[in-house]
Design a protein around this motif. Structure first.
Motif, PDB file in Angstrom:
ATOM      1  N   MET A   1      36.782  43.760  47.694  1.00 23.52           N
ATOM      2  CA  MET A   1      37.575  44.952  47.467  1.00 23.52           C
ATOM      3  C   MET A   1      36.647  46.159  47.607  1.00 23.52           C
ATOM      4  SD  MET A   1      40.095  45.869  44.205  1.00 23.52           S
ATOM      5  CE  MET A   1      40.530  44.185  44.003  1.00 23.52           C
ATOM      6  N   PRO A   2      37.076  47.189  48.309  1.00 22.57           N
ATOM      7  CA  PRO A   2      36.224  48.370  48.520  1.00 22.57           C
ATOM      8  C   PRO A   2      35.903  49.123  47.226  1.00 22.57           C
ATOM      9  CG  PRO A   2      38.076  48.359  50.047  1.00 22.57           C
ATOM     10  CD  PRO A   2      38.320  47.272  49.048  1.00 22.57           C
ATOM     11  N   ILE A   3      34.755  49.785  47.251  1.00 23.15           N
ATOM     12  CA  ILE A   3      34.333  50.642  46.148  1.00 23.15           C
ATOM     13  C   ILE A   3      34.257  52.067  46.673  1.00 23.15           C
ATOM     14  CG2 ILE A   3      32.500  51.166  44.495  1.00 23.15           C
ATOM     15  CD1 ILE A   3      31.809  48.165  44.575  1.00 23.15           C
ATOM     16  N   ASP A  28      37.538  47.998  36.778  1.00 22.49           N
ATOM     17  CA  ASP A  28      37.415  48.512  38.143  1.00 22.49           C
ATOM     18  C   ASP A  28      37.001  49.975  38.201  1.00 22.49           C
ATOM     19  OD1 ASP A  28      38.076  46.083  39.261  1.00 22.49           O
ATOM     20  OD2 ASP A  28      40.211  46.518  39.312  1.00 22.49           O
ATOM     21  N   ARG A  41      36.711  50.617  42.049  1.00 20.17           N
ATOM     22  CA  ARG A  41      37.036  49.498  42.943  1.00 20.17           C
ATOM     23  C   ARG A  41      38.540  49.511  43.139  1.00 20.17           C
ATOM     24  NH1 ARG A  41      36.202  43.103  42.252  1.00 20.17           N
ATOM     25  NH2 ARG A  41      37.615  43.496  40.540  1.00 20.17           N
ATOM     26  N   PHE A  42      38.973  49.589  44.404  1.00 15.12           N
ATOM     27  CA  PHE A  42      40.396  49.744  44.712  1.00 15.12           C
ATOM     28  C   PHE A  42      40.709  49.016  46.007  1.00 15.12           C
ATOM     29  CE2 PHE A  42      43.828  52.221  46.779  1.00 15.12           C
ATOM     30  CZ  PHE A  42      44.818  52.119  45.808  1.00 15.12           C
ATOM     31  N   ASP A  43      41.748  48.225  46.001  1.00 11.34           N
ATOM     32  CA  ASP A  43      42.140  47.466  47.181  1.00 11.34           C
ATOM     33  C   ASP A  43      43.015  48.337  48.079  1.00 11.34           C
ATOM     34  OD1 ASP A  43      42.357  45.388  48.948  1.00 11.34           O
ATOM     35  OD2 ASP A  43      43.910  44.336  47.818  1.00 11.34           O
ATOM     36  N   GLY A  44      42.366  49.159  48.877  1.00 12.12           N
ATOM     37  CA  GLY A  44      43.091  50.055  49.767  1.00 12.12           C
ATOM     38  C   GLY A  44      42.135  51.014  50.445  1.00 12.12           C
ATOM     39  N   THR A  45      42.677  52.102  50.928  1.00 16.83           N
ATOM     40  CA  THR A  45      41.908  53.101  51.660  1.00 16.83           C
ATOM     41  C   THR A  45      41.619  54.315  50.787  1.00 16.83           C
ATOM     42  OG1 THR A  45      43.904  54.239  52.408  1.00 16.83           O
ATOM     43  CG2 THR A  45      43.091  52.431  53.800  1.00 16.83           C
ATOM     44  N   LYS A  92      30.111  44.502  41.420  1.00 13.93           N
ATOM     45  CA  LYS A  92      31.374  44.749  42.136  1.00 13.93           C
ATOM     46  C   LYS A  92      31.226  44.500  43.629  1.00 13.93           C
ATOM     47  CE  LYS A  92      33.373  45.702  38.365  1.00 13.93           C
ATOM     48  NZ  LYS A  92      34.191  44.717  37.708  1.00 13.93           N
ATOM     49  N   GLN A  95      31.597  40.730  44.310  1.00 19.30           N
ATOM     50  CA  GLN A  95      32.872  40.067  43.986  1.00 19.30           C
ATOM     51  C   GLN A  95      33.790  40.001  45.194  1.00 19.30           C
ATOM     52  OE1 GLN A  95      34.378  42.214  40.543  1.00 19.30           O
ATOM     53  NE2 GLN A  95      33.256  40.879  39.184  1.00 19.30           N
TER      54      GLN A  95
END
Length: 95
Positions: A1-3, A28, A41-45, A92, A95
């Protein structure tokens, strides 16, 4: 997942801080020292996170309750800072 790094560009950082705390689970998010911003940490753009935090995405003419902010992804990191920040990033990223 991007940071991402999320930094308030407004004088009052309170609204952004409140948005991050309410929208991002504690595991996160990591607040930077001296109220300088957040690691998230967020699953997106970047655009998706900005909208999720209500920095952007308002109807035309409507102001953001959060104010101006910079949202940018982290692909690598280096510098000087507190150990807990480096540890958070290391965990993070793995992961």
């Amino acid at each position: 997942m991007p940071i991402f790094v999320v930094i308030s560009l407004a004088k009052d950082t309170g609204p952004l801080n409140a948005a991050v705390v309410s929208a991002i689970p504690e595991a996160d998010r990591h607040q930077l020292v001296n109220d300088r911003g957040w690691l998230v940490r967020f699953d997106g753009t970047s655009t998706g996170l900005s909208g999720h935090l209500e920095i952007t995405g308002q109807s035309e003419g409507e102001k953001s309750r959060v104010g101006a902010a910079l949202v940018t992804p982290i692909s690598a990191y280096y510098g000087r800072g507190p150990n807990d920040m480096w540890e958070w990033l290391s965990v993070k990223f793995s992961q």
